[in-house]
Design an enzyme around this catalytic site. Structure first.
Site, PDB file in Angstrom:
ATOM      1  N   ALA A   1       0.878  -1.165   0.000  1.00  0.00           N
ATOM      2  CA  ALA A   1       0.000   0.000   0.000  1.00  0.00           C
ATOM      3  C   ALA A   1       0.916   1.215   0.000  1.00  0.00           C
ATOM      4  CB  ALA A   1      -0.876  -0.019   1.232  1.00  0.00           C
TER       5      ALA A   1
ATOM      6  N   GLY B   1       0.644  -4.892   1.088  1.00  0.00           N
ATOM      7  CA  GLY B   1      -0.536  -4.971   0.214  1.00  0.00           C
ATOM      8  C   GLY B   1      -0.253  -5.725  -1.083  1.00  0.00           C
TER       9      GLY B   1
ATOM     10  N   GLU C   1      -0.582  -9.243  -0.208  1.00  0.00           N
ATOM     11  CA  GLU C   1      -2.012  -9.458   0.084  1.00  0.00           C
ATOM     12  C   GLU C   1      -2.849  -9.521  -1.203  1.00  0.00           C
ATOM     13  OE1 GLU C   1      -1.867  -6.119   2.858  1.00  0.00           O
ATOM     14  OE2 GLU C   1      -2.777  -7.399   4.377  1.00  0.00           O
TER      15      GLU C   1
ATOM     16  N   GLU D   1       4.415  -4.930   7.720  1.00  0.00           N
ATOM     17  CA  GLU D   1       3.617  -3.898   8.395  1.00  0.00           C
ATOM     18  C   GLU D   1       4.024  -3.622   9.835  1.00  0.00           C
ATOM     19  OE1 GLU D   1       2.408  -6.200   6.392  1.00  0.00           O
ATOM     20  OE2 GLU D   1       0.989  -5.280   5.010  1.00  0.00           O
TER      21      GLU D   1
END
Ligand code: DAK
Length: 268
Positions: A73, A118, A121, A141
């Protein structure tokens, strides 16, 4: 969104190429190693809505360039979010990841480099992951002071098992392609040049089969994993039954009985 020939689409950060019965989505934000900001997520959502499911039978998701699939992200965008904005950003990502995961046709992630946070993910929202030998997976993270927010705590444990998922998430250690293969996070590793051809070959192999049956298999596996075995078997029964009386069920079985190799599956 610019519509090109034969169903292809070009957006600021996403390109979509339709190659017959295969669709290829490329996340194209090279300046940030294809990191997912709000605009990328919105474009991804729109492009999925634009795919003609009467024609396309399998999708490939990849990243532009030879260095990164998706580097996570967007940290710059996330850095100034309030709690409420963080939640909204998480929802935007989760909604599009879930759309990908439940997309009616199979999605193959062709992971061509970094798949961090992300990025890891989004690859796990796809049905199948294959990668290039320079790929790197991880959930960094906790080193940034947050938890995985796009389903990482849930999907990683389901794919590689609880112990390995906890190790990867708690240590925030990235793993290379060979380790990703060993723990079952990816199904195969290719050289960078071979990756996309291999993904297309796999997608073509899927597209040759009866599309309603393939879709029903995806739904049966996904929905069945959400419930206990007794209910899961009923889900399978219904989706199995749903294939009967279709053109393609008759065609597939007739071809076998007539000892015919060629099959004409028409998605009906
Ligand atoms: N976000 C924004 N920009 C990124 C980025 C990212 N994730 N990753 C790379 N970039 C940018 C870099 O800032 C740099 O930009 P410039 O400085 O050139 O402007 C450019 O891409 C090239 O990166 P590097 O110069 O760093 O390239 P290197 O080859 O040296 O290193 C790297 C590559 C991938 C190892 C490194 O860039 C890196 O560590 N990137 C960050 C990887 C990472 O930590 N990813 C996880 C992000 S956290 C949630 C929702 C979602 C999430 C969590 C919660 N909720 C709302 C609940 C998800 C979180 C994440 O994904």
């Amino acid at each position: 969104m610019i519509f090109l020939e034969r169903g292809s689409v070009k957006m600021e950060f996403i390109t979509y190429e339709a190659e017959g019965q295969i669709g290829i989505i490329t996340i194209n934000r090279p300046k940030a190693l294809n990191a997912l900001n709000s605009a990328v997520l919105e474009e991804l959502d729109s492009v999925l809505d634009s795919i003609d499911l009467k024609i396309v039978r399998a999708l490939i998701l990849t990243g532009a360039g030879d260095k990164s699939f998706v580097a996570g992200a967007d940290i710059a965008e996330m850095s100034t979010l309030t709690k409420a904005e963080g939640e909204a950003f998480g929802k935007k990502g989760n909604d599009v990841f879930r759309k990908l995961e439940t997309f009616p046709i199979p999605v193959i992630a062709a992971v061509n480099g970094f798949a961090l946070g992300g990025g890891c993910e989004i690859s796990m929202s796809c049905d199948i992951r294959i990668c290039s030998d320079n790929a790197m997976f991880g959930q960094p993270e906790v080193g940034l002071g947050i938890t995985p927010g796009f389903g990482g705590t849930q999907r990683l444990a389901r794919i590689v098992g609880v112990g390995m998922a906890k190790q990867m998430i708690y240590t925030a250690r990235n793993i290379k392609a060979d380790e990703a293969l060993r723990i079952g996070l990816v199904n195969a590793v290719y050289s960078q040049e071979e990756l996309l051809p291999a993904a297309k070959k796999m997608a073509s192999g899927i597209a040759k089969n009866a599309p309603i049956a393939v879709r029903n298999c995806k739904k049966a596996i996904n929905d069945g994993l959400q419930t206990d075995m007794d209910k899961a078997i009923v889900i399978e029964e219904k989706l199995f039954g749903g294939c009967f009386e279709t053109h393609d069920q008759k065609e597939g079985m007739s071809a076998f009985l007539e000892k015919r190799k060629e099959k004409n599956f028409i998605n009906e």
